[in-house]
Design a protein around this motif. Structure first.
Motif, PDB file in Angstrom:
ATOM      1  N   LYS A 115       1.013   7.058   0.017  1.00 49.81           N
ATOM      2  CA  LYS A 115      -0.191   6.001   0.721  1.00 49.81           C
ATOM      3  C   LYS A 115      -1.269   5.955  -0.677  1.00 49.81           C
ATOM      4  CE  LYS A 115      -2.380   4.410   4.072  1.00 49.81           C
ATOM      5  NZ  LYS A 115      -4.040   4.303   4.236  1.00 49.81           N
ATOM      6  N   ILE A 116      -1.238   4.517  -1.006  1.00 46.06           N
ATOM      7  CA  ILE A 116      -2.745   4.501  -1.352  1.00 46.06           C
ATOM      8  C   ILE A 116      -3.847   4.333  -1.122  1.00 46.06           C
ATOM      9  CG2 ILE A 116      -3.734   2.033  -3.461  1.00 46.06           C
ATOM     10  CD1 ILE A 116      -1.185   3.015  -4.055  1.00 46.06           C
ATOM     11  N   LEU A 117      -4.966   4.361  -1.582  1.00 43.34           N
ATOM     12  CA  LEU A 117      -6.337   5.141  -0.858  1.00 43.34           C
ATOM     13  C   LEU A 117      -7.106   4.084  -1.543  1.00 43.34           C
ATOM     14  CD1 LEU A 117      -6.513   8.877  -1.551  1.00 43.34           C
ATOM     15  CD2 LEU A 117      -5.708   7.473   0.888  1.00 43.34           C
ATOM     16  N   ASN A 118      -8.439   3.222  -0.437  1.00 41.86           N
ATOM     17  CA  ASN A 118      -9.319   2.679  -1.279  1.00 41.86           C
ATOM     18  C   ASN A 118     -10.699   3.487  -1.238  1.00 41.86           C
ATOM     19  OD1 ASN A 118     -10.650   3.181   2.353  1.00 41.86           O
ATOM     20  ND2 ASN A 118      -9.269   1.625   2.480  1.00 41.86           N
ATOM     21  N   ASP A 119     -11.793   3.066  -1.144  1.00 41.46           N
ATOM     22  CA  ASP A 119     -12.988   4.192  -0.915  1.00 41.46           C
ATOM     23  C   ASP A 119     -13.535   4.221  -0.227  1.00 41.46           C
ATOM     24  OD1 ASP A 119     -13.243   3.086  -4.002  1.00 41.46           O
ATOM     25  OD2 ASP A 119     -13.978   1.370  -3.069  1.00 41.46           O
ATOM     26  N   LYS A 120     -12.907   4.100   1.076  1.00 36.17           N
ATOM     27  CA  LYS A 120     -13.295   4.818   2.457  1.00 36.17           C
ATOM     28  C   LYS A 120     -12.697   5.931   3.005  1.00 36.17           C
ATOM     29  CE  LYS A 120     -13.883   4.065   7.486  1.00 36.17           C
ATOM     30  NZ  LYS A 120     -14.067   2.575   8.513  1.00 36.17           N
ATOM     31  N   THR A 121     -11.106   5.562   2.520  1.00 37.82           N
ATOM     32  CA  THR A 121     -10.360   6.874   2.508  1.00 37.82           C
ATOM     33  C   THR A 121     -10.614   7.673   1.778  1.00 37.82           C
ATOM     34  OG1 THR A 121      -8.187   6.260   1.853  1.00 37.82           O
ATOM     35  CG2 THR A 121      -8.207   5.269   4.353  1.00 37.82           C
ATOM     36  N   LYS A 122     -10.943   7.664   0.383  1.00 38.68           N
ATOM     37  CA  LYS A 122     -10.835   8.388  -0.542  1.00 38.68           C
ATOM     38  C   LYS A 122     -12.743   9.979  -0.217  1.00 38.68           C
ATOM     39  CE  LYS A 122      -9.556   5.567  -4.541  1.00 38.68           C
ATOM     40  NZ  LYS A 122     -10.301   5.579  -5.497  1.00 38.68           N
TER      41      LYS A 122
ATOM     42  N   GLY B 173       0.656  -1.251  -0.209  1.00 44.90           N
ATOM     43  CA  GLY B 173      -0.062  -0.294  -0.258  1.00 44.90           C
ATOM     44  C   GLY B 173       0.798   1.335  -0.062  1.00 44.90           C
ATOM     45  N   ILE B 174       2.431   1.258  -0.018  1.00 47.62           N
ATOM     46  CA  ILE B 174       3.152   2.379  -0.179  1.00 47.62           C
ATOM     47  C   ILE B 174       3.616   1.978  -1.383  1.00 47.62           C
ATOM     48  CG2 ILE B 174       5.136   3.558   0.728  1.00 47.62           C
ATOM     49  CD1 ILE B 174       2.877   2.955   2.962  1.00 47.62           C
TER      50      ILE B 174
ATOM     51  N   LEU C 279      -5.983   8.238  -7.156  1.00 49.39           N
ATOM     52  CA  LEU C 279      -5.827   6.363  -6.612  1.00 49.39           C
ATOM     53  C   LEU C 279      -4.993   6.736  -5.389  1.00 49.39           C
ATOM     54  CD1 LEU C 279      -4.452   5.913  -9.683  1.00 49.39           C
ATOM     55  CD2 LEU C 279      -5.874   5.039  -9.152  1.00 49.39           C
ATOM     56  N   ALA C 280      -3.829   7.699  -4.438  1.00 49.23           N
ATOM     57  CA  ALA C 280      -3.025   8.220  -4.078  1.00 49.23           C
ATOM     58  C   ALA C 280      -2.965   9.487  -2.991  1.00 49.23           C
ATOM     59  CB  ALA C 280      -1.696   7.376  -4.053  1.00 49.23           C
TER      60      ALA C 280
END
Length: 173
Positions: free
Chosen positions: A72-79, A44-45, A133-134
């Motif tokens: 840091k790669i993002l997922n739907d929640k962190t976006k 994820g980095i 994306l990140a």
């Protein structure tokens, strides 16, 4: 004397196997990118070489052409937690490559983000939140040009394939 030699050999073996593991992870991350058009990442980095001067500025998270940025790669929640001022990476269809710029506006209704380079006058076209994306986490000055060389066919062969081959021969002997 034999005890010191045994300890030295053990340390050397651990170093070699650790180096092999790092080189294999780097190789897998880069092979994955070529297949999926995604940011190369390990756990994820991600690591991206900066290709332009669009983010040169006085902000603490500004960076220069030739730097290496860690994202840091993002997922739907962190976006959903992005805020104005964050530096994000997205695939820019207008230039057909990754772009890392600062968020200047978030439209929650349309689920879009507008970005702008620190060294540019105009805002970028709004992008869908799902295409982010990140998020930028740190910068390593001048290391991006070295990463670009490692990703080239010659650099990959010289600094990834050849060392793995040599390490296998040494450990085999």
């Amino acid at each position: 004397m034999k005890q010191k030699r045994r300890v030295f050999k053990t340390i050397l073996n651990v170093f070699f196997y650790l180096l092999i593991a790092i080189l294999v992870m780097f190789s897998i991350a880069n092979i994955k990118v070529k297949r999926e058009n995604d940011i190369p990442n390990i756990f994820g980095i991600g690591f991206l070489a900066v290709q332009s001067d669009s983010m040169v500025g006085n902000n603490k998270d500004s960076f220069n052409k030739g730097d290496l940025i860690v994202v840091k790669i993002l997922n739907d929640k962190t976006k959903e937690n992005l805020k104005v001022g964050d530096v994000i990476t997205f695939y820019d269809l207008t230039i057909r490559q990754f772009n890392t710029h600062r968020v200047v506006d978030i439209n929650q209704a349309n689920k879009t983000v507008t970005t702008k380079g620190d060294n540019t006058q105009a805002n970028d076209n709004p992008i869908a939140l799902r295409n982010v994306l990140a998020i930028h986490s740190s910068t390593i000055a001048k290391a991006g040009s070295k990463l670009d060389y490692l990703r080239s066919p010659i650099g990959f062969a010289l600094f990834i394939i050849l060392p793995i081959f040599v390490i296998f021969i040494i450990t085999g002997v």
